[in-house]
Design a protein around this motif. Sequence first.
Motif, PDB file in Angstrom:
ATOM      1  N   LYS A 188       0.874  -1.161   0.000  1.00  0.00           N
ATOM      2  CA  LYS A 188       0.000   0.000   0.000  1.00  0.00           C
ATOM      3  C   LYS A 188       0.911   1.211   0.000  1.00  0.00           C
ATOM      4  O   LYS A 188       1.590   1.500   0.985  1.00  0.00           O
ATOM      5  N   LEU A 190       1.855   5.112  -0.024  1.00  0.00           N
ATOM      6  CA  LEU A 190       1.292   6.335   0.543  1.00  0.00           C
ATOM      7  C   LEU A 190       2.026   7.553   0.005  1.00  0.00           C
ATOM      8  O   LEU A 190       3.224   7.498  -0.301  1.00  0.00           O
ATOM      9  N   ASP A 191       1.321   8.679  -0.098  1.00  0.00           N
ATOM     10  CA  ASP A 191       1.986   9.930  -0.445  1.00  0.00           C
ATOM     11  C   ASP A 191       2.645  10.504   0.812  1.00  0.00           C
ATOM     12  O   ASP A 191       2.575   9.923   1.893  1.00  0.00           O
ATOM     13  N   GLU A 196      -3.401   7.258   0.433  1.00  0.00           N
ATOM     14  CA  GLU A 196      -3.070   6.111  -0.407  1.00  0.00           C
ATOM     15  C   GLU A 196      -2.935   6.526  -1.866  1.00  0.00           C
ATOM     16  O   GLU A 196      -3.737   7.300  -2.397  1.00  0.00           O
ATOM     17  N   THR A 198      -3.118   5.233  -5.641  1.00  0.00           N
ATOM     18  CA  THR A 198      -3.632   4.148  -6.471  1.00  0.00           C
ATOM     19  C   THR A 198      -3.585   4.564  -7.939  1.00  0.00           C
ATOM     20  O   THR A 198      -3.623   5.753  -8.271  1.00  0.00           O
ATOM     21  N   THR A 256       3.148  -1.526   3.889  1.00  0.00           N
ATOM     22  CA  THR A 256       3.013  -0.082   3.650  1.00  0.00           C
ATOM     23  C   THR A 256       4.359   0.530   3.288  1.00  0.00           C
ATOM     24  O   THR A 256       5.370   0.260   3.943  1.00  0.00           O
ATOM     25  N   LYS A 258       5.878   4.389   2.280  1.00  0.00           N
ATOM     26  CA  LYS A 258       5.615   5.825   2.153  1.00  0.00           C
ATOM     27  C   LYS A 258       6.554   6.423   1.115  1.00  0.00           C
ATOM     28  O   LYS A 258       7.745   6.142   1.085  1.00  0.00           O
TER      29      LYS A 258
END
Length: 556
Positions: A188, A190-191, A196, A198, A256, A258
């Motif tokens: 996943k 992330l900015d 999130e 996508t 996750t 980032k």
Amino acid sequence: MGKRRRVAERRNTTRPAVLGGMIAVVVGGVGFGVYALTGGGAAADEGTSATADHKAVKTGPVSAAEVHAVSARFLTAWQQGRISEAAAATTDAPDATKLLTGFTKDARLKGVTLTPGAATGAKVPFSVKATVSYQKLSKPLAYGSSLTVVRRASDGRPLVDWHSSVVHPDLQDGDTLVTGESGTPPVKALDRDGGELTAAKYPSLGTVLDGLREKYGKTAGGKAGIELRVVRGKASQKAQLSDKTLAELSQGTPGTVKTTLNPALQAAAEQQVAKQAKASVVVVRPSTGEILAVANSGHGFNVGFQGSLAPGSTMKIVTSTMLFEKKLTTPDASHPCPKTYKLAGWTFHNDDNSEIKKGTFEQSFGASCNNAFIDFAPKLSNSDLTNEAQQVYGLGMDNWAIGVPSFDGSVPVQSGAQMGASLIGQGGVRMNPLNMASVASTVETGTFHQPYLVSPSVDNRTLAKASRTMSSKTQGQLKEVMRFTAAYGTAAKAMAGVSGDVGAKTGSAEVDGQKKPNGWFTAYRGDLAAAGVVEAGGHGGDTAGPIVAALLKMGG
């Protein structure tokens, strides 16, 4: 695919029915959604003659009848699982056999239905419907592909021009389709603000997300799912293409990761590149090297990070750095730009055959006058530009580690006219928007900061460094000529309304066989730098310039 021809071929007298523009045939009592010919009809349609004493080889373009016959034979055989027969209708039976066999065995696709559309010349589009099955899991799959019929030179036989993309458009030659536990857990992404990322929200990030998963999937704490994936072969791996998920049968648990992307800038970048065909842009933060946005109007290949294009006159920033450091010129030095310049048997021209008879180097930089740069070639060694690019701007060392696959630029050592062409970003010089945004960033700060999408603290990787830093005097001279270009030169129109500490450079790169050059633009505004290219767009100030300027106006 054999070398011998049959002496006589008998036409099938039963014509398939034409239904709604599609030819259908009933085989074994079951209706198939493809046109098909039975018996020896295909060979008869080839229009060749054969006797014991003479073999005629047909030449010229394939006919419409041949396109229909060959595509029908291939698609029908593939659909019915007659792999050898389908492969025999292609230009590369061994590779076709391997991939079509894997379509069932490795990709675990069954219930295949192939439906052709109307041919356009020798190209036949077709749709694919199938079911992906793995253990007790299954999921429908539907997509579109195409094939092209060509004539084999050796015997004139029309065949499907074989490439892996015939089986699926996301396949490059040498890639395979595999269904099973992915091996690499999903991530996943992330900015920088925790939102999130996508591909549905940011279409340009599809390849970026694939790259993040490949790099961090096994270390980000996720669990693999069951998927149908494109597994890249050696050629694709060399081109730094990541594996790609086509269908999920069971979702894994994502880890996750980032990134440094700024959601507002990313959204704006997506909107900006959508205004031009084949446009790409990258935004970075000069003080840190953080990548704030990357967008491409074509979403299949990330030109922004992985493109390898001649950068045209944006390369004059690097060339000017070298000239200033060597004390060969200064911004206010008198330096005419002749209409033509001869070097090692080549005659170089300026855009629109312009010239500057009595002007300064700054004016030539601002007007992007080629020959004001090429006429320095006799005073330079073949490796000077290469050394400048590597030692000050960190380019061409193949050591950037941004977090996903990227191309670090290339400035090869060249001689003669090719060396002269390199001074204006042609010859063998190759860059992408990431590289040129980094060049503008280095001018803004005076120091190279390797761009990155994922913080090096995530995986303790080492970022690339330049071996030396330009002097404050050289930086001041560069900022002076780039400021002049933004205010009065070829970048002025695009940069109008961009306030603050700004500098810019335009570029137009000629490409063989292309009517219009690729348009380039790179600029900085305070602690924000960006570069863009519009392939076959023409002048960079008119095409890539507005994209870059719009993003710089947003701040960051």
